[in-house]
Design a protein around this motif. Sequence first.
Motif, PDB file in Angstrom:
ATOM      1  N   ASP A 154      13.769 -40.142 -48.352  1.00  0.00           N
ATOM      2  CA  ASP A 154      15.160 -40.516 -48.612  1.00  0.00           C
ATOM      3  C   ASP A 154      16.203 -39.742 -47.807  1.00  0.00           C
ATOM      4  OD1 ASP A 154      13.384 -40.757 -51.135  1.00  0.00           O
ATOM      5  OD2 ASP A 154      14.950 -42.254 -51.470  1.00  0.00           O
ATOM      6  N   ASP A 155      15.986 -38.437 -47.639  1.00  0.00           N
ATOM      7  CA  ASP A 155      17.054 -37.586 -47.117  1.00  0.00           C
ATOM      8  C   ASP A 155      17.067 -37.496 -45.597  1.00  0.00           C
ATOM      9  OD1 ASP A 155      17.839 -37.123 -49.724  1.00  0.00           O
ATOM     10  OD2 ASP A 155      16.624 -35.312 -49.925  1.00  0.00           O
ATOM     11  N   LEU A 156      16.868 -38.622 -44.951  1.00  0.00           N
ATOM     12  CA  LEU A 156      17.005 -38.738 -43.499  1.00  0.00           C
ATOM     13  C   LEU A 156      17.868 -39.951 -43.213  1.00  0.00           C
ATOM     14  CD1 LEU A 156      15.991 -37.862 -40.573  1.00  0.00           C
ATOM     15  CD2 LEU A 156      14.330 -39.710 -40.836  1.00  0.00           C
ATOM     16  N   HIS A 157      18.942 -39.763 -42.448  1.00  0.00           N
ATOM     17  CA  HIS A 157      19.904 -40.841 -42.222  1.00  0.00           C
ATOM     18  C   HIS A 157      20.207 -40.972 -40.734  1.00  0.00           C
ATOM     19  CE1 HIS A 157      20.647 -40.239 -46.523  1.00  0.00           C
ATOM     20  NE2 HIS A 157      20.809 -38.963 -46.240  1.00  0.00           N
ATOM     21  N   PRO A 158      20.406 -42.195 -40.260  1.00  0.00           N
ATOM     22  CA  PRO A 158      20.892 -42.359 -38.885  1.00  0.00           C
ATOM     23  C   PRO A 158      22.301 -41.799 -38.786  1.00  0.00           C
ATOM     24  CG  PRO A 158      20.936 -44.459 -40.058  1.00  0.00           C
ATOM     25  CD  PRO A 158      20.232 -43.486 -40.955  1.00  0.00           C
ATOM     26  N   ALA A 159      22.590 -41.116 -37.713  1.00  0.00           N
ATOM     27  CA  ALA A 159      23.898 -40.476 -37.562  1.00  0.00           C
ATOM     28  C   ALA A 159      24.969 -41.516 -37.257  1.00  0.00           C
ATOM     29  CB  ALA A 159      23.846 -39.436 -36.447  1.00  0.00           C
ATOM     30  N   ARG A 160      26.071 -41.435 -37.980  1.00  0.00           N
ATOM     31  CA  ARG A 160      27.248 -42.272 -37.749  1.00  0.00           C
ATOM     32  C   ARG A 160      28.460 -41.351 -37.666  1.00  0.00           C
ATOM     33  NH1 ARG A 160      23.673 -45.091 -36.821  1.00  0.00           N
ATOM     34  NH2 ARG A 160      23.038 -47.052 -37.786  1.00  0.00           N
ATOM     35  N   ALA A 161      29.310 -41.560 -36.669  1.00  0.00           N
ATOM     36  CA  ALA A 161      30.409 -40.635 -36.412  1.00  0.00           C
ATOM     37  C   ALA A 161      31.328 -40.467 -37.623  1.00  0.00           C
ATOM     38  CB  ALA A 161      31.217 -41.102 -35.199  1.00  0.00           C
ATOM     39  N   LEU A 162      31.650 -41.552 -38.301  1.00  0.00           N
ATOM     40  CA  LEU A 162      32.540 -41.446 -39.465  1.00  0.00           C
ATOM     41  C   LEU A 162      31.859 -40.702 -40.610  1.00  0.00           C
ATOM     42  CD1 LEU A 162      34.327 -44.930 -39.564  1.00  0.00           C
ATOM     43  CD2 LEU A 162      35.362 -42.692 -39.107  1.00  0.00           C
ATOM     44  N   GLY A 163      30.560 -40.922 -40.799  1.00  0.00           N
ATOM     45  CA  GLY A 163      29.838 -40.202 -41.830  1.00  0.00           C
ATOM     46  C   GLY A 163      29.799 -38.710 -41.546  1.00  0.00           C
ATOM     47  N   VAL A 164      29.587 -38.346 -40.279  1.00  0.00           N
ATOM     48  CA  VAL A 164      29.593 -36.933 -39.890  1.00  0.00           C
ATOM     49  C   VAL A 164      30.975 -36.334 -40.117  1.00  0.00           C
ATOM     50  CG1 VAL A 164      29.303 -35.321 -37.974  1.00  0.00           C
ATOM     51  CG2 VAL A 164      27.744 -37.260 -38.216  1.00  0.00           C
ATOM     52  N   ALA A 165      32.011 -37.068 -39.757  1.00  0.00           N
ATOM     53  CA  ALA A 165      33.376 -36.575 -39.938  1.00  0.00           C
ATOM     54  C   ALA A 165      33.702 -36.350 -41.414  1.00  0.00           C
ATOM     55  CB  ALA A 165      34.372 -37.552 -39.312  1.00  0.00           C
ATOM     56  N   ARG A 166      33.248 -37.276 -42.273  1.00  0.00           N
ATOM     57  CA  ARG A 166      33.466 -37.094 -43.711  1.00  0.00           C
ATOM     58  C   ARG A 166      32.770 -35.832 -44.215  1.00  0.00           C
ATOM     59  NH1 ARG A 166      33.120 -42.869 -43.782  1.00  0.00           N
ATOM     60  NH2 ARG A 166      30.860 -42.759 -44.125  1.00  0.00           N
ATOM     61  N   TRP A 167      31.555 -35.587 -43.716  1.00  0.00           N
ATOM     62  CA  TRP A 167      30.819 -34.383 -44.120  1.00  0.00           C
ATOM     63  C   TRP A 167      31.513 -33.122 -43.638  1.00  0.00           C
ATOM     64  CZ3 TRP A 167      28.328 -30.983 -40.653  1.00  0.00           C
ATOM     65  CH2 TRP A 167      27.605 -29.958 -41.260  1.00  0.00           C
ATOM     66  N   ILE A 168      32.087 -33.162 -42.443  1.00  0.00           N
ATOM     67  CA  ILE A 168      32.784 -31.985 -41.912  1.00  0.00           C
ATOM     68  C   ILE A 168      33.937 -31.592 -42.840  1.00  0.00           C
ATOM     69  CG2 ILE A 168      34.268 -31.179 -40.031  1.00  0.00           C
ATOM     70  CD1 ILE A 168      32.495 -32.983 -38.184  1.00  0.00           C
ATOM     71  N   LEU A 169      34.681 -32.564 -43.335  1.00  0.00           N
ATOM     72  CA  LEU A 169      35.804 -32.277 -44.223  1.00  0.00           C
ATOM     73  C   LEU A 169      35.357 -31.922 -45.642  1.00  0.00           C
ATOM     74  CD1 LEU A 169      38.405 -35.013 -43.183  1.00  0.00           C
ATOM     75  CD2 LEU A 169      38.421 -32.578 -42.626  1.00  0.00           C
ATOM     76  N   ASP A 170      34.197 -32.422 -46.045  1.00  0.00           N
ATOM     77  CA  ASP A 170      33.702 -32.158 -47.399  1.00  0.00           C
ATOM     78  C   ASP A 170      32.185 -32.014 -47.355  1.00  0.00           C
ATOM     79  OD1 ASP A 170      33.179 -31.906 -50.061  1.00  0.00           O
ATOM     80  OD2 ASP A 170      33.696 -33.961 -50.600  1.00  0.00           O
ATOM     81  N   PRO A 171      31.678 -30.786 -47.086  1.00  0.00           N
ATOM     82  CA  PRO A 171      30.229 -30.600 -46.958  1.00  0.00           C
ATOM     83  C   PRO A 171      29.455 -30.877 -48.242  1.00  0.00           C
ATOM     84  CG  PRO A 171      31.383 -28.498 -46.913  1.00  0.00           C
ATOM     85  CD  PRO A 171      32.417 -29.562 -46.806  1.00  0.00           C
ATOM     86  N   SER A 172      30.157 -30.985 -49.376  1.00  0.00           N
ATOM     87  CA  SER A 172      29.463 -31.300 -50.620  1.00  0.00           C
ATOM     88  C   SER A 172      29.291 -32.811 -50.806  1.00  0.00           C
ATOM     89  CB  SER A 172      30.238 -30.749 -51.826  1.00  0.00           C
ATOM     90  OG  SER A 172      31.502 -31.376 -51.942  1.00  0.00           O
ATOM     91  N   GLY A 173      29.908 -33.597 -49.929  1.00  0.00           N
ATOM     92  CA  GLY A 173      29.830 -35.046 -50.033  1.00  0.00           C
ATOM     93  C   GLY A 173      28.683 -35.633 -49.248  1.00  0.00           C
ATOM     94  N   SER A 174      28.643 -36.951 -49.175  1.00  0.00           N
ATOM     95  CA  SER A 174      27.566 -37.648 -48.486  1.00  0.00           C
ATOM     96  C   SER A 174      27.862 -37.749 -46.991  1.00  0.00           C
ATOM     97  CB  SER A 174      27.390 -39.060 -49.070  1.00  0.00           C
ATOM     98  OG  SER A 174      26.475 -39.807 -48.307  1.00  0.00           O
ATOM     99  N   CYS A 175      26.800 -37.710 -46.191  1.00  0.00           N
ATOM    100  CA  CYS A 175      26.952 -37.874 -44.751  1.00  0.00           C
ATOM    101  C   CYS A 175      26.525 -39.258 -44.308  1.00  0.00           C
ATOM    102  CB  CYS A 175      26.093 -36.835 -44.007  1.00  0.00           C
ATOM    103  SG  CYS A 175      24.313 -37.031 -44.315  1.00  0.00           S
ATOM    104  N   ALA A 176      26.002 -40.057 -45.223  1.00  0.00           N
ATOM    105  CA  ALA A 176      25.481 -41.379 -44.883  1.00  0.00           C
ATOM    106  C   ALA A 176      26.617 -42.374 -44.660  1.00  0.00           C
ATOM    107  CB  ALA A 176      24.554 -41.878 -45.973  1.00  0.00           C
TER     108      ALA A 176
END
Length: 359
Positions: free
Chosen positions: A337-359
């Motif tokens: 489950d814990d492997l996701h294709p990288a998406r720029a917006l998902g990465v950006a959301r994680w950068i602002l909130d590392p406790s959130g989802s990166c998917a």
Amino acid sequence: RSVTVKLETFEGPTLSSALQRAMDVAGAGAEVVSVHRGPNNRVTVSVALPAPDSVAGTPTPGRPSRRSARRASTAGSRTPRRRSARGRAADGVGEWDARMRSLGLRARRRESLLVGEEVVDRATLTRRLARHVSCEDEPALGRERVRRRQPRILILVGPTGVGKTTTAAKLAAQVHLGWNNGREPGTLASRQRLGLVTLDTFRVGAVEQLGTYAELLGSPLQVADSPADLVRIVSELSDCDLIVVDTAGRSPRDRAGLRQLERAVELLPQAEVLLTLPATSRLAELEFAHELYASCRPSALVLTKLDEAIATGDAFELMARTRLPLRFLCDGQQVPDDLHPARALGVARWILDPSGSCA
């Protein structure tokens, strides 16, 4: 006169909530001194702020502080900003700057993201961050199988302890299940024939760990003890669609081991090399690893341990500086489950909130 500084701590279940409490009480001008994760993963933020009796403290009634005076003098005839409807979703630039500073983003990056703005909302900032992140679509996993003359080969390289073996297991499991990017199991026709190989004969339990997953997936694990042996095994697995190769992490002082890894890549020029690095490392360590494995000619990055990262600035700085595109994100130990294709917006959301989802 000297300025008296005092420390205050704020606690929350996530970094974002702790920072929000700090800003609500201490204001955006307070400087984050430290961030700690304690029992039950609760986060404590310590901030430094001027004491009320200092020069930079609370202004006396009727008399604005120097900072307020400067802001007033540069405001001109600007209409005061109101927080309403849409305004509730918007924060002041100073607040966003403080938040990104606490997450470890460099001053130059913060300035480029916030320059020319008086108000910025989360959606706008996320889009701007995404422009600094290069991602690469995974070209084959989870798609309908296409027969090739040769199998596709993925080789995972990187320092010790970054999660290469677990990532290899996640990749293998998703291929076995025929998963697509929507995280749903695919049809039998979309499942690819899989080969699993490890070059990691040094770490205790590495072969056993990957071998357990291989047995569950019905894809026996092959162990290669040299570059020539790896080439032989790949040839024997020529009827596979995809071969995933796990490797041992190497110390910078282990020149012989690094050379062996380089040789393996040289003998398999058709292989795609994925440099695997953890989001928890400091920038100097990430850049050193990037340079150390450059001779293996990696084509993309895999970022692991996103769920363990508190500060995201170092990982973001590496992504912004390197020309290697990001392909996969790992945010936990669950296979697959814990492997996701990288998406720029998902990465950006994680950068602002590392406790959130990166998917």
